[in-house]
Write a protein that holds these residues in place. Structure first.
Motif, short mmCIF file in Angstrom:
data_model
loop_
_atom_site.label_atom_id
_atom_site.label_comp_id
_atom_site.label_asym_id
_atom_site.label_seq_id
_atom_site.Cartn_x
_atom_site.Cartn_y
_atom_site.Cartn_z
N UNK A 1 11.69 3.55 35.60
CA UNK A 1 11.46 5.00 35.52
C UNK A 1 12.43 5.69 34.57
N UNK A 2 13.61 5.14 34.36
CA UNK A 2 14.60 5.81 33.50
C UNK A 2 14.60 5.30 32.06
N UNK A 3 14.23 4.03 31.85
CA UNK A 3 14.33 3.47 30.50
C UNK A 3 13.00 3.05 29.91
N UNK A 4 11.93 3.02 30.70
CA UNK A 4 10.66 2.49 30.22
C UNK A 4 9.51 3.47 30.49
N UNK A 5 9.80 4.76 30.39
CA UNK A 5 8.78 5.76 30.77
C UNK A 5 7.56 5.72 29.84
N UNK A 6 7.80 5.65 28.54
CA UNK A 6 6.65 5.60 27.62
C UNK A 6 5.85 4.33 27.83
N UNK A 7 6.54 3.22 28.03
CA UNK A 7 5.85 1.95 28.28
C UNK A 7 5.00 2.04 29.53
N UNK B 1 2.89 -0.26 22.27
CA UNK B 1 3.48 -0.97 21.13
C UNK B 1 2.77 -2.31 20.94
N UNK B 2 2.92 -2.87 19.75
CA UNK B 2 2.25 -4.12 19.43
C UNK B 2 3.07 -5.33 19.87
N UNK B 3 2.44 -6.49 19.82
CA UNK B 3 3.05 -7.72 20.31
C UNK B 3 4.33 -8.07 19.56
N UNK B 4 4.36 -7.89 18.24
CA UNK B 4 5.52 -8.29 17.45
C UNK B 4 6.79 -7.58 17.92
N UNK B 5 6.66 -6.29 18.26
CA UNK B 5 7.82 -5.55 18.73
C UNK B 5 8.36 -6.14 20.03
N UNK B 6 7.46 -6.50 20.93
CA UNK B 6 7.88 -7.08 22.20
C UNK B 6 8.61 -8.40 21.98
#
Length: 451
Positions: free
Chosen positions: A241-247, A426-431
């Motif tokens: 909830x604090x670091x991955x909100x957009x995800x 986001x796309x796979x490459x970023x992950x």
């Protein structure tokens, strides 16, 4: 193009280990979705009369679908509870627990007395057991995705992660097949009296098989690397909830249209075909069986295709098709069984090309150490605004407007929501680049599992 391999490269799994993980993910999820799907079909065909007696058949159907929704409402509890545990104590232990929970709940539904025997206690017990099913399914999906994808090559994550995605159609195929066979072998009175219970009681044997498969697996290489690096999260829910909100937002929104489309073409279509089109229960189930059987092959195909093209683009194009197809389906479905079956097949094929890439897309939104928690939360929270209310809204809209147009517009709106979620993602490459960085520089602060 896919990026560098991450933590699992430190302890690579052999081909036999990858195959076992893929098979365990597929079969375990299929067995759990058999339990979930047999309830869904029974809610559309049987439970309204047996557990919610009413002079108005529509009221009974609405109440039965309300218990269907309970299975979605309870999923976030399972996602929060088991997702957190999956990142803290490991994937394998949690997946065994979820399988036992769902299997026990389904078996007990098979021995529940009906309203005529137990009165109001019967629907209350049914709702509680449905709630338990939902808790188990809420914790199952994220772990099943990671079980197969964390053993495999990240460059083929779309295909490996799709193992868990085959579970719903495979489970639906098995559940509807059992119900169709019982319906063909038994009279109407026999089916309503005791025949439907056989499908639920079979769950005991199926779950035993699933437990045998999962108990033989090792923990995933990624979780072993997290243990070795002491990088397991202390409070994974808070971190998400604090670091991955957009995800989290991207993963939730991307799941809405697939859930709603699946509810239309595997659950509500049974009611629509029997009540509105005058078809028999067996004919309606046969159409769903054909579509579900094709999905077993189309979903891994779609996952594999998403490894070779842009995953978000494939997903997005399929979401647009999902928004358009219901208008075609409703215009042609009243032409007989063949147009209905063709409409269901195409609808579920479109769903496959969203659902196949979905597991990898959702997992890729979160950092490896928070993947079980983040994926489970996204999966279950999306269910609340997608699959949970869809059959109820379909029934209510059709009753209020006496037209299929509001239903098609509703599905089109959910397709727009999913496209928005894909744009946020986001796309796979970023992950994979993030995974490579984590492997090179693991989290410095040791974390101790919360008791």
């Amino acid at each position: 193009m896919q990026g560098t391999q991450h933590g699992e490269s430190a302890a690579p799994a052999g081909r036999s280990g990858i195959r076992r993980a893929f098979f365990a993910s597929l079969t375990g999820t299929a067995l759990e979705w058999y339990d979930f799907a047999v309830y869904s079909a029974a809610a559309a065909l049987v439970f309204g009369d047996l557990f919610f007696p009413s002079e108005d058949p529509l009221t009974g159907t609405l109440l039965a679908f309300s218990t269907y929704a309970v299975g979605y409402v309870s999923r976030p509890l399972g996602g929060f509870l088991f997702g957190r545990l999956g990142d803290v104590i490991g994937r394998k232990k949690v997946l065994i627990a979820t399988l036992v929970l769902i299997g026990a709940a389904t078996f007990l539904i098979g021995v529940l007395p009906a309203y005529a025997t137990a009165g109001v206690a019967a629907p209350i017990a049914l709702v509680l057991l449905r709630f338990a099913q939902g808790v188990g399914v809420g914790g199952e999906w994220g772990g099943a995705v990671l079980l197969s994808s964390e053993f495999g090559d990240p460059r083929r994550r779309g295909f490996y992660a799709s193992a868990a995605q085959v579970g719903p159609p495979a489970g639906s195929l098995l559940a509807n097949g059992v119900l169709a066979a019982l319906g063909a072998l038994l009279t109407e009175d026999q089916f309503l009296s005791w025949g439907w219970r056989v499908a639920f009681l079979l769950s005991g044997a199926l779950v035993g098989f699933g437990l045998w498969i999962r108990a033989k697996l090792e923990e995933t290489p990624v979780f072993k690397a997290m243990e070795a690096e002491q990088s397991r999260p202390v409070a994974p829910i808070r971190e998400v909830f604090t670091t991955q909100r957009r995800a989290l937002a991207a993963a939730i929104l991307s799941r809405v249209a697939p859930d709603v489309l699946y509810a239309m073409f595997t659950v509500f279509v049974l009611t629509y075909a029997t009540d509105r089109l005058g078809m028999s229960r067996g004919s309606a189930l046969a159409a769903v069986l054909v579509g579900s059987s094709l999905q077993v092959f189309l979903i891994p195909l779609a996952g594999a295709v998403s490894d070779r093209v842009n995953r978000r683009l494939l997903y997005g194009c399929s979401a647009v098709a999902a928004g358009v197809w219901p208008f075609v389906f409703f215009l042609t479905a009243d032409g007989g069984w063949l147009p209905l079956a063709l409409g269901v097949v195409v609808g579920l094929a479109i769903h496959s090309f969203m659902y196949g890439p979905q597991a990898a897309f959702v997992a890729e939104q979160f950092s490896p150490r928070l993947r079980y928690t983040g994926s489970s939360m996204a999966y279950t929270l999306a269910g609340l605004i997608g699959g949970a209310v869809a059959p109820l809204l379909f029934t209510a809209l059709l009753s209020s407007y006496d037209s299929w147009v509001p239903l098609a517009l509703y599905i089109a709106a959910t397709a727009v929501v999913t496209v928005v979620g894909l744009c946020l993602g986001r796309d796979a490459a970023h992950a994979e680049h993030e995974e490579a960085r984590q492997t090179a520089a693991p989290v410095a602060e040791p974390a101790t599992p919360v008791q």
